[in-house]
Every structure is written in structure tokens, then in C-alpha cells.
Enzyme design. Structure first.
Site, mmCIF file in Angstrom:
data_model
loop_
_atom_site.group_PDB
_atom_site.id
_atom_site.type_symbol
_atom_site.label_atom_id
_atom_site.label_comp_id
_atom_site.label_asym_id
_atom_site.label_seq_id
_atom_site.Cartn_x
_atom_site.Cartn_y
_atom_site.Cartn_z
ATOM 1 N N ASP A 307 -7.661 103.593 51.880
ATOM 2 C CA ASP A 307 -8.197 104.200 50.676
ATOM 3 C C ASP A 307 -7.455 103.573 49.482
ATOM 4 O OD1 ASP A 307 -9.575 105.742 48.856
ATOM 5 O OD2 ASP A 307 -9.352 107.604 49.956
HETATM 6 C C1 BGC Z 1 -11.505 108.104 47.445
HETATM 7 C C2 BGC Z 1 -12.459 107.540 48.465
HETATM 8 C C3 BGC Z 1 -13.326 106.480 47.840
HETATM 9 C C4 BGC Z 1 -12.454 105.415 47.202
HETATM 10 C C5 BGC Z 1 -13.231 104.278 46.580
HETATM 11 C C6 BGC Z 1 -10.784 107.013 46.657
HETATM 12 O O1 BGC Z 1 -10.071 107.521 45.597
HETATM 13 O O2 BGC Z 1 -10.567 108.927 48.097
HETATM 14 O O3 BGC Z 1 -13.236 108.564 49.020
HETATM 15 O O4 BGC Z 1 -14.171 105.922 48.797
HETATM 16 O O5 BGC Z 1 -11.663 106.035 46.192
HETATM 17 O O6 BGC Z 1 -13.880 104.667 45.441
#
Ligand code: BGC
Length: 761
Positions: A307
Site C-alpha cells: 500500500d
Molecule cells: C489506500 C489503498 C489504495 C491506495 C492507492 C492507500 O492509501 O489504503 O486502499 O488502493 O492508497 O490509492
């Protein structure tokens, strides 16, 4: 490139491919992967493992991207030619038009096609309730509401449309679905989940993945899904995003793992990791979860992506790595394939050093790059890196918005309807009030046009808020609007009360504004008191108050809700949510949603429906399980009567199927849909069993007077739980079936030597 350079590349390629020898009998795609892998340098390989945000490639003025965003040629060339990056993600600022996405993606892929090996970029986006980062797209209800439909086919269809509109935006990789178990109502991302029940989450998760991927993700109308956030993200002790969780292995396997296991079986090609720590171990550092369980047990062979910035956080936040470089080593050795870095090339530089120093084995790199290249081939990116704009005539079509309307109509859940106050008559004079009545923010929530959804009203122009939908339904002249309060303070209350006294009914829309992740953290689950005061004051007028809750999580409303004549949970029902709600309020749709989460009565009594028996309370303990509305609860404008629960045999043994049937009759005056929920309780087990668990469900449609026999097939495996040894077992003993008000017991007789504490058989 001079001869020395070519020689160096060859030498490096040979040295670093010693472990990359292709195995025999490969599928055509795997053969292509192996051929490409043998041509790649270490740098090219590590580049494939690097994912950077679009913001890093945009032309800027001062420190802001120019509007509309444009790809900066020098920056993208640096990313692709110097750092060989494999992936880009996200959007900058707010949603782009399809035309804009075409330009952006074409500029990126054109550069990739000029690189030495011409490997296309895999672009990823969070299209979590429709392609929410493209203007004019179809926005569906958020996952929590999709779960309330208890209609997996509808969820699959929404996935299919989302895939179509994401590919129509030239993007093949969707960071969805969220498969986290929505156990904590405090957690700001609970609306992104399919609710609190493991069976519901895994069933809906598999359905949406089928919709996203179809049978072939290379199809121009399909995308690859990304199951997230593996594992245990949704249950922080504090309820706040990305804070520590304590989840024993047994509970992890019992409640949190099944949705991921089902998603692997459904064929999801990629997975994103939980940003936080469990039992003191950040999941990005957990070889146990990322390799032993995920690869060894679940047999997942797709891409594992981190993430946002999470390798860096192993150092900055979690303090388990003394340096950034150590963080890279820990994460990659634990099993990470791709780093969502996403702001620089530090991951790339450190990983190359680590391989050269022998601290990350080349086998680990090859393994990751194989997986990444394979998904790129499966997505058909080498042949068609950018789709054809004219291939997507249905983008944002009426046909698609009807599916969104149907989903919202089947999700919105009627919780109370005293004396049949609903549906309202279209001739009534109605006061519409409350902070969520006239904003799309409270219908779409976060991840809508922008990350936090703060520009919903700007982007969803033309879509109906609750107020506008009611005005359209019964005519402007029959509707008075007073905001009554903001999210947390009363507004013009005298005028609101005066309008209430002149109306036949009051629709008061309470709840939340848009948010996600840490921005949505709260210290108190109670709905802000101003909103409860508004409802209380309106009820005092003696006019019937219809409470509508437009919110991402079940905020506590107990004291004021007692005064409503009717209560409706709207969740975050999406762009058609206002229309769907008006249809329900005025009787054009018969509601059929059921709660996919427990609606708590008290802020300190947050127990899920599958509580343990000790949590039920008794005559000495009046503080047992007593939610305001239980999981699975939801009313209709008609009545359904359950009868005739039958089982095919009194005893179930291994290798057999128990068939359970029940008759459901529509005994009311209206056609309606009913979700028939099958609960089974394991009465005694070697570890304390849950009071009951959902083991099946089916949604049916019945005309007045019509009867349907609903059938469920249960095998011993469906009754299993994870025992003390972390093994999935079904213990012999007595089980209780519950469907509606129908009850029936049966026995499971095991041929295995599994200990049973029932003492009954
Ligand atoms: C979130 C994810 C997301 C990623 C990309 C993160 O902050 O936890 O769910 O896919 O950002 O945008």
C-alpha cells in the site's frame, strides 16, 4: 550505446539470470515471460517492481501541477528510461475526463514502447464503486450498501460495468475489492467493506471479482482486480485507521482469511497489503503472512503490491527497520513484488544495492518480475497498451445508471415503519431537512472524484441529492427545504420547526459527510448531538418524522431514533441514491435491503452478531448483546411468512450433503424481494462456538400470495471452524438451523477422529 555498454548489459544479464532458467512445459504466456526475463538486466527487473504516482510525472508551475494535468516529457522519460519503472498509479487533483485519460495514458505508453524491451506500464487506480476517477462515469453504492442488497448477481453486474468504464479510461488494473471484514463500526473504511460477516464478504468479493475479470482479463472490457488489504486491516484496537491490531492466528483464519481465500479461487491476479501491524508485526514485513500463508497455503501466484509508501513506513512509522534500505530488504524478502513507493526512486536504488550485496536473493527478484510480466501479458498490454476510444459507447449510459439505481434500491434498508407510515402519499406536503439532504457527499462518500470526495457536488452535477429527487418525485410545490443543522451544529432551527408544523411529514436526513482513511477517524461513535437535537425537536411537533441515515458507518442515534415514525438506513448509496430513496419513500420501490452490519444501540457495546454465547447476557447480566438493529434486519412494504423448514436427513456424515428447504410466502399486498438468510449454530464445540453464523443466503422475488421453496445444500465443510491448532475442522455434534422464525436441529456424525465435546453422540 557503445560496444562496452552492450557487453556490460550482456554480462549482467547472464550473471543475474543464473536462477532464471525457464522450467519445462510452460504455457504460452509463461514462455513469453521467461523469454523476456532472460533479456532483462537487474535494473530493468527492479524497475518493474517500482510503482510511482502520476503526480511525479506531471508538468508543474511552482509546486503545483498545471491544469489540466499534462505529462512532463522529461520526467516520464527519466522514470521509464533511467529507472525502468513498471507501474504508475492514481489521479492528481480530481477525476479526469475519458479524453484526458486517453492523452495521459497514451503519453505514458508511447514512452514505454520506446524503451529497450518495450514493456508496457501497468496503470492502477482505485475504481472502488464504479470508475470514480473519470467524469461522467457510473457511480455505484459503496461496498457496504452493495452487501445490503444480498444480491451477488447484482454485485457481479456492477463489477462488470466498472471494468468496462475503467478500460474505457484506458486503465487495466483496479485496486478493488476491499475484502476486509467490517467488524469495527468505528473504523473509517467500514463503508468500503462488504460488512461484518465472513460468508457475506467472501461471497460478494468473489462476485465482484467475476464481474471485473470475466474469464479473460485481456478482454478490452475487463480489468484485473486487486484484493485488499491483506490481512486483518479492518480491526484496529482503537478503531482508528492504520493503528495496531491484536488478532490471534486462529481468529485471523476463522474470520479474516476466508474472503482472500475465496478471491484467490475466484482468480484475482493481484493483492494489496494491509498498512498496519498485527500482534506487533507490520504486515509488509510478515514473511509468514505474505509468503507462508499466501503463497504456501492459498497458492496465490499473482502480484503482491504494497500500500501507499508502506515500505518507507517500516522505518518511519513502525520502527522495525533502522534505515530505509533495511526496510526494502525486509519487505522484499518477506514477499513483496511491487512497491507503491510512490514519490521517488529510493526503492529502486536500494533494492539494486541489496541484490548486489547478496542481501536480497536474485531468485526473489525473478519471482516477482515473473509475476508482474505475466499479469501484463494476461492483460494484453503488450499488444494493446492503450484501448480504442470508440470501443466504449456504453460509458456513463442510461443503461448503466439503471443498474446503479437498482443496486441502491435493493440496498437501502427500512428499519422501522410504525403504523405503516411509509410509503408517503405523493400529494403530501413534505419538509426535507438535515445536513445530508442536499449534498452528493453524503450519498457517494470518499473515493468519489477525489480521494476524500470533497468535490462530489461539483463533479456529480446533474445527479439528484435526496432533496432534488423528492422534489422531482412529488413536485417542488409540495416540498419545503430547511437545512436544520450542519453535521455538528443547529442551523436556523426556528424556521425549520415552523416549516415542520406546516407539513404533513418530515424527512430528516442525518449522517456523515465524505471521508476515508485517517481523515475519517472519530473519537466518538455517537452522531453529533446537534443532529440528534434536530430530530428530537422535529418529533415534538407531532408530525411523523422519517429518519434517513446517509452515513458510511452506523453512528449511534438511539435516543433520538426512538422518536422517529420510520427509520431508513441509506448507507452511501451512490449517484442514484437520491432517486432510489425517493422511490422507496413514495412507494415506487418496495425496499428489500438488509443490514450487512450490526447497528449498535450504545457506543460502548460494539458486538457483532456472531457473538459468543457468553455475550448474550442473562437475567443477572442485562448488558448482553442488544443492538439497535441486528445484522440481517430489514423490512419490506409487504409481509413474508416462513414455514415448513425441512432437512433431507436427521444426521449428516462425511461425503454427504444436507439439503435444507423452507417455504417463503408473500402474505402481503405488494410484490417484493426477500433475502432468505440461513444461520447455523454449532451448539457445543472444543472451542467456544459463535452464537450463530450465516452459512447461506438467497434473494427471491414474490408476487402477493406467491410461495417459493428455497433450498440450501450444506456439507460438513460449511460447518467448520478453526480449532486450537489453527486447523479447519468440523466437530461431531448437534447443530441448529435458523431461517426466519423457523428452527430445526440436526447432527453431524464424523468418520474422522476429531475430538467432540458434545458427549451426545
Ligand atoms: C489506500 C489503498 C489504495 C491506495 C492507492 C492507500 O492509501 O489504503 O486502499 O488502493 O492508497 O490509492
Amino acid at each position: 550505446m557503445n560496444k562496452t555498454h552492450i557487453f556490460t548489459i550482456l554480462l549482467i544479464t547472464i550473471v543475474f539470470n543464473i536462477h532464471a532458467q525457464p522450467p519445462k512445459n510452460l504455457s504460452p504466456i509463461n514462455q513469453k515471460v521467461e523469454q523476456l526475463l532472460t533479456k532483462m538486466t537487474l535494473e530493468e527487473k527492479v524497475g518493474q517492481m517500482t510503482q510511482v504516482t502520476i503526480a511525479e510525472f506531471l508538468k508543474t508551475q511552482g509546486d503545483k501541477p498545471v491544469e489540466p494535468n499534462q505529462i512532463d516529457v522529461d520526467k516520464i522519460k527519466e522514470g521509464i528510461f533511467k529507472y525502468h519503472i513498471g507501474s504508475i498509479l492514481n489521479v492528481s487533483g480530481g477525476a479526469y475526463s475519458r479524453e484526458h485519460w486517453f492523452k495521459i495514458i497514451s503519453d505514458i505508453q508511447q514512452n514505454a514502447s520506446q524503451s529497450r524491451l518495450k514493456i508496457p506500464i501497468i496503470y492502477g487506480i482505485d475504481a472502488i464503486h464504479g470508475m470514480n476517477y473519470t467524469t461522467g462515469s457510473t457511480l455505484f453504492p459503496q461496498e457496504i450498501a452493495m452487501a445490503a442488497t444480498f444480491n451477488p448477481e447484482l454485485v457481479r453486474k456492477a463489477g462488470e460495468i466498472t471494468a468496462y468504464e475503467t478500460r474505457a479510461s484506458y486503465i487495466p488494473w483496479n485496486f478493488s475489492p476491499v475484502l476486509d471484514l467490517g467488524k469495527s463500526p468505528l473504523w473509517p473504511r467500514i463503508y468500503e467493506t462488504f460488512g461484518e460477516d465472513p460468508f457475506l464478504v467472501k461471497t460478494m468479493g468473489a462476485a465482484i471479482i467475476k464481474g471485473y475479470q470475466g474469464n479473460n482479463v485481456g478482454d478490452k472490457y475487463k480489468v484485473t482486480s486487486c484484493m485488499k488489504h491483506y490481512l486483518g486491516y479492518s480491526y484496529p484496537l482503537s478503531g482508528k485507521d492504520r493503528t495496531p491490531a491484536w488478532i490471534p492466528d486462529r481468529y485471523m483464519r476463522e474470520y479474516f482469511l476466508p474472503s482472500f481465500e475465496a478471491a484467490v479461487k475466484a482468480g484475482s491476479h493481484t493483492l494489496m497489503i494491509n498498512s498496519s501491524e498485527i500482534n506487533g508485526v507490520p504486515v509488509h514485513a510478515s514473511k509468514y503472512l505474505l509468503t507462508d500463508v499466501l503463497r504456501g497455503e492459498l497458492k496465490f501466484d499473482g502480484i503482491v503490491v504494497t500500500d501507499w509508501q508502506d515500505i518507507k513506513y517500516l522505518h518511519d512509522r513502525h520502527h522495525i527497520a533502522a534505515t530505509q534500505k533495511e526496510a526494502v530488504m525486509i519487505a522484499v524478502n518477506a514477499g513483496v513484488d511491487m512497491s507503491m513507493v510512490p514519490y521517488d526512486y529510493s526503492f529502486y536504488n536500494y533494492l539494486i544495492e541489496l541484490v548486489k550485496e547478496g542481501k536480497v536473493p536474485m531468485t526473489r527478484i525473478n519471482e516477482s518480475v515473473r509475476r508482474i510480466l505475466k499479469v501484463k501479458y494476461q492483460l494484453n498490454l503488450f499488444e494493446t497498451p492503450v484501448g480504442n476510444p470508440s470501443d466504449y459507447p456504453k460509458f456513463g449510459s442510461e443503461e448503466y445508471s439503471k443498474v446503479s439505481l437498482q443496486a441502491a434500491g435493493e440496498a437501502i434498508t427500512l428499519l422501522k415503519n410504525s403504523n405503516g407510515v411509509l410509503p408517503l402519499k405523493k400529494t403530501m406536503k413534505v419538509l426535507v431537512t438535515g445536513p445530508t439532504a442536499n449534498t452528493m457527499r453524503s450519498l457517494n462518500g470518499g473515493w468519489s472524484y477525489t480521494w476524500q470526495g470533497e468535490k462530489n457536488d461539483e463533479f456529480a452535477v446533474g445527479k439528484n441529492t435526496i432533496l432534488k429527487a423528492i422534489q422531482q418525485k412529488i413536485g417542488h410545490d409540495n416540498v419545503v427545504f430547511e437545512p436544520g443543522s450542519t453535521i455538528d451544529s443547529l442551523l436556523n432551527i426556528d424556521a425549520t420547526i415552523s416549516a415542520a408544523t406546516k407539513s404533513d411529514a418530515i424527512v430528516v436526513c442525518l449522517g456523515e459527510t465524505s471521508y476515508t482513511e485517517n481523515v475519517g477517524n472519530i473519537d466518538d461513535l455517537n452522531l453529533p448531538s446537534a443532529q440528534l437535537q434536530l430530530l428530537t425537536k422535529l418529533a415534538k411537533t407531532g408530525k411523523p418524522v422519517i429518519l434517513v441515515l446517509a452515513e458510511g458507518r452506523p453512528r449511534i442515534v438511539t435516543s433520538a431514533e426512538a422518536l422517529s415514525a420510520a427509520t431508513i438506513m441509506a448507507y452511501l448509496p451512490g449517484n442514484e441514491g437520491g432517486n432510489a430513496l425517493a422511490d422507496i419513500l413514495f412507494g415506487d420501490t418496495n425496499p428489500s435491503g438488509k443490514l450487512p452490519i450490526t447497528y449498535p444501540r450504545y457506543a460502548n457495546a460494539l458486538v457483532n452478531y456472531y457473538r459468543k454465547n457468553i455475550e448474550n447476557g442473562n437475567s443477572d447480566d442485562e448488558h448482553g448483546y442488544n443492538p439497535l438493529y441486528e445484522f440481517g434486519y430489514g423490512l419490506s412494504y409487504t409481509n413474508f411468512t416462513y414455514s415448513n423448514l425441512k432437512i433431507s436427513k436427521p444426521n449428516l456424515t462425511d461425503g454427504q450433503v444436507l439439503t435444507i428447504t423452507v417455504d417463503v410466502r408473500n402474505t402481503g399486498q405488494l410484490e417484493g424481494k426477500e433475502s432468505v438468510l440461513l444461520y447455523i449454530s454449532d451448539l457445543y464445540a472444543s472451542l467456544t462456538p459463535d452464537t450463530k453464523r450465516l452459512r447461506g443466503f438467497e434473494k427471491i422475488n414474490l408476487k402477493p400470495g406467491e410461495v417459493c421453496t428455497v433450498k440450501f445444500n450444506i456439507t460438513p465443510k460449511d460447518l467448520a471452524f478453526v480449532n486450537e491448532m489453527s486447523k479447519l475442522v468440523t466437530e461431531a455434534g448437534e447443530f441448529k438451523i435458523q431461517i426466519g422464525n423457523q428452527l430445526q436441529n440436526f447432527n453431524y456424525i464424523s468418520n474422522h477422529d476429531i475430538p467432540s465435546r458434545t458427549g451426545k453422540l
